[in-house]
Enzyme design. Structure first.
Site, PDB file in Angstrom:
ATOM      1  N   CYS A 100       1.008  -1.073   0.044  1.00 59.12           N
ATOM      2  CA  CYS A 100       0.038  -0.130  -0.138  1.00 59.12           C
ATOM      3  C   CYS A 100       0.963   1.329  -0.028  1.00 59.12           C
ATOM      4  O   CYS A 100       0.223   2.340  -0.169  1.00 59.12           O
ATOM      5  CB  CYS A 100      -0.921  -0.020   1.332  1.00 59.12           C
ATOM      6  SG  CYS A 100      -1.988  -1.407   1.562  1.00 59.12           S
ATOM      7  N   HIS A 120      -9.822  -4.193   4.313  1.00 65.19           N
ATOM      8  CA  HIS A 120     -10.563  -5.308   3.565  1.00 65.19           C
ATOM      9  C   HIS A 120     -11.936  -5.700   4.244  1.00 65.19           C
ATOM     10  O   HIS A 120     -12.616  -6.764   4.097  1.00 65.19           O
ATOM     11  CB  HIS A 120      -9.697  -6.731   3.356  1.00 65.19           C
ATOM     12  CG  HIS A 120      -8.444  -6.434   2.312  1.00 65.19           C
ATOM     13  ND1 HIS A 120      -7.747  -7.546   1.773  1.00 65.19           N
ATOM     14  CD2 HIS A 120      -8.081  -5.338   1.710  1.00 65.19           C
ATOM     15  CE1 HIS A 120      -6.642  -7.129   1.119  1.00 65.19           C
ATOM     16  NE2 HIS A 120      -6.864  -5.808   1.170  1.00 65.19           N
ATOM     17  N   GLU A 143     -26.253   9.602  12.021  1.00 66.28           N
ATOM     18  CA  GLU A 143     -25.631  10.297  13.285  1.00 66.28           C
ATOM     19  C   GLU A 143     -24.102   9.992  13.083  1.00 66.28           C
ATOM     20  O   GLU A 143     -23.435  11.028  13.167  1.00 66.28           O
ATOM     21  CB  GLU A 143     -26.087   9.863  14.603  1.00 66.28           C
ATOM     22  CG  GLU A 143     -25.490  10.462  15.936  1.00 66.28           C
ATOM     23  CD  GLU A 143     -26.000  11.901  16.056  1.00 66.28           C
ATOM     24  OE1 GLU A 143     -25.341  12.468  16.717  1.00 66.28           O
ATOM     25  OE2 GLU A 143     -27.001  12.035  15.303  1.00 66.28           O
ATOM     26  N   HIS A 199     -12.659  -5.083  -3.369  1.00 66.50           N
ATOM     27  CA  HIS A 199     -11.231  -4.968  -2.785  1.00 66.50           C
ATOM     28  C   HIS A 199     -11.467  -4.485  -1.268  1.00 66.50           C
ATOM     29  O   HIS A 199     -11.042  -5.106  -0.106  1.00 66.50           O
ATOM     30  CB  HIS A 199     -10.285  -4.128  -3.320  1.00 66.50           C
ATOM     31  CG  HIS A 199      -8.972  -4.094  -2.939  1.00 66.50           C
ATOM     32  ND1 HIS A 199      -7.822  -4.022  -3.652  1.00 66.50           N
ATOM     33  CD2 HIS A 199      -8.353  -4.355  -1.625  1.00 66.50           C
ATOM     34  CE1 HIS A 199      -6.730  -3.942  -3.013  1.00 66.50           C
ATOM     35  NE2 HIS A 199      -6.993  -4.082  -1.770  1.00 66.50           N
TER      36      HIS A 199
END
Length: 239
Positions: A100, A120, A143, A199
């Protein structure tokens, strides 16, 4: 050589529970219990001043230890998907930094975030399937919207606001989501996260507390949105 190694290890060694290396280990275990990072998926990074702390890729997230954390200098050139990056510290074990990483950098450069979380979550995945045609998840009059900030680090949304989270297509390799994620962030400057089709989701904030809070709020809203849509209820009022 040993002094150099000791100096590198000092970057992730601390008795302070709020040290980024300790926090990442604790948060990954917590996210695992929520079902967000099972099967080695998902990840988190924390940026503090001139350093970025990133969890490793492809490991049991509930068993991550501070010694497994990567440390990168910040700023540096945006990490591209398939090139080397500059590190201040790599784990002694044969680990790879989170896939990532280029996407986390989007959160830093586009939103000036201090932390980014990738999950995930099944709630996120289901939302991408139910709103695939629209390419954007929308919900209002809930809310928990009040726990989400405009752009991820601006003022908080109000109960009357409509929350929008864009959906981008998935790619076979995580790193290759970098450009489409950045484009979506620029196209939707009020969005606090980006959904990835089939994903998961990326969420960011000024610091780890705000990123975590918004991830929790968004996951709640995705879950209730999915249930409302399946029950035939509109997720946005007055539209």
């Amino acid at each position: 050589m040993s002094a150099s190694i000791d100096q590198e290890d000092a970057l992730v060694t601390s008795t302070d529970p709020l040290h980024p290396a300790n926090l990442i280990s604790e948060l990954c275990a917590s996210f695992y219990r929520l079902g967000w990072v099972t099967g080695t998926g998902g990840g988190i990074c924390i940026r503090t001043d001139d350093k970025v702390y990133i969890a490793p890729s492809g490991v049991q997230k509930e068993r991550i230890e501070p010694s497994h954390i990567f440390v990168l200098p910040y700023p540096q050139a945006e990490p591209s998907p398939h090139t080397d990056r500059i590190f201040l510290r790599r784990p002694k074990l044969n680990l790879k930094e989170s896939a990532c990483t280029p996407l986390f950098w989007n959160a830093f450069t586009v939103r000036n975030a201090g932390s980014c979380i990738h999950t995930h979550s099944q709630n996120a995945v289901m939302a991408t399937l139910l709103w695939e045609k629209e390419k954007i998840f929308k919900i209002s009059h809930q809310e928990m919207i009040k726990g989400v900030r405009i752009g991820g680090n601006g003022p908080t949304l109000s109960y009357l606001d409509t929350l929008e989270v864009p959906i981008i297509n998935n790619t076979p390799n995580e790193e290759d989501l970098k450009d489409s994620m950045k484009e979506a962030m620029e196209q939707y400057p009020r969005a606090a996260g980006i959904l990835v089709l089939r994903h998961g989701i990326y969420v960011w904030g000024d610091d780890w507390q705000k990123a975590k809070t918004q991830t929790e709020c968004l996951d709640y809203l995705l879950e209730i949105g999915v249930k409302m849509k399946l029950a035939g209820l509109p997720t946005v009022l007055n539209e």
